[in-house]
Design a protein around this motif. Structure first.
Motif, PDB file in Angstrom:
ATOM      1  N   LYS A  39      49.948  37.320  37.201  1.00 45.51           N
ATOM      2  CA  LYS A  39      49.216  37.630  38.542  1.00 45.51           C
ATOM      3  C   LYS A  39      50.295  38.648  39.329  1.00 45.51           C
ATOM      4  O   LYS A  39      49.536  39.631  40.063  1.00 45.51           O
ATOM      5  N   GLU A  40      51.659  38.499  39.186  1.00 45.80           N
ATOM      6  CA  GLU A  40      52.369  39.657  39.759  1.00 45.80           C
ATOM      7  C   GLU A  40      52.208  40.790  39.363  1.00 45.80           C
ATOM      8  O   GLU A  40      52.281  41.948  40.155  1.00 45.80           O
ATOM      9  N   ARG A  43      48.917  42.297  40.737  1.00 43.41           N
ATOM     10  CA  ARG A  43      49.245  42.897  41.932  1.00 43.41           C
ATOM     11  C   ARG A  43      49.709  44.211  41.833  1.00 43.41           C
ATOM     12  O   ARG A  43      49.230  45.079  42.850  1.00 43.41           O
ATOM     13  N   LEU A 139      43.678  36.360  41.135  1.00 40.95           N
ATOM     14  CA  LEU A 139      44.845  36.137  41.774  1.00 40.95           C
ATOM     15  C   LEU A 139      44.926  34.731  42.463  1.00 40.95           C
ATOM     16  O   LEU A 139      45.800  34.192  42.845  1.00 40.95           O
TER      17      LEU A 139
END
Length: 224
Positions: A39-40, A43, A139
């Protein structure tokens, strides 16, 4: 590499390092860490409009969700990836046999857990999301509402079909077979067959000739 990228402010390298780290952690069964790092990375990829990086991470998040037993989430994410791969104009999953094996295993697990109908509904839901909605879902965040604007009339005739189903219907109207549609949209042939069956059922048609006439009417309505 992640630490070096963070110290140097080199976000692109850091995003790719996090993506690979998430993949390694998924293989090791470290699912919470894998999800967090994927997810990081996602982003960051989105800030660079990196479509390839985005779709790879959506795929990985689907695999992670499937392994964690989150079958519906996995199916929705597979649907998101399904609509993103054609944007790259090449082979889905980069033609990697390892990625294809992971994708197939995820799909089969989710299909077994949900059943064919519920699985396809979840996939269709993912395929119908726009990019912002898809990323927010991947996310695990609520999609940001669009700025309030007066509702404008649309030239698009109202239909009960999802965006993916409209794509399939238009290809059917062009005379493409289920196999050709699957190749054009980079999806499995059985997925294309499922779309065709649902389109005919939703519209109350029994054959492709009726559907072709309906598509022609819809297109005429958009241009009149």
């Amino acid at each position: 590499m992640c630490a070096i990228g963070e110290r140097q402010g080199e976000q692109s390298t850091r995003a790719h390092a996090l993506s690979l780290l998430a993949l390694a952690q998924w293989h090791r069964g470290e699912l919470a860490q894998a999800s967090m790092h994927a997810k990081e990375s996602l982003r960051i990829m989105c800030t660079f409009n990196d479509t390839l990086g985005t779709v790879l991470l959506v795929e990985r998040l689907a695999w992670i969700a499937g392994t964690a037993g989150e079958s519906e989430r996995a199916a929705v994410l597979l649907g998101v990836a399904q609509q993103l791969w054609p944007l790259l104009g090449g082979q889905s999953l980069l033609g990697s046999p390892h990625y294809h094996a992971a994708h197939e295993a995820c799909e089969q697990q989710a299909r077994r857990a949900l059943g064919d109908r519920a699985f396809q509904i979840a996939v269709d839901h993912g395929a119908a999301l726009d990019l912002d909605q898809a990323v927010a879902y991947a996310l695990g965040e609520p999609a940001q509402p669009s700025p309030s604007t007066p509702t404008a009339p649309t030239d698009e005739p109202s239909t009960p079909l999802t965006r993916r189903e409209r794509q399939v219907a238009e290809l059917l109207a062009q005379g493409l077979s289920n196999k050709d549609i699957a190749a054009r949209l980079v999806i499995a042939q059985r997925t294309a067959e499922g779309h065709v069956e649902r389109i005919l059922t939703k519209l109350g048609f029994t054959n492709r000739i009726q559907l072709a006439a309906w598509v022609a009417e819809q297109q005429q309505g958009r241009h009149s």
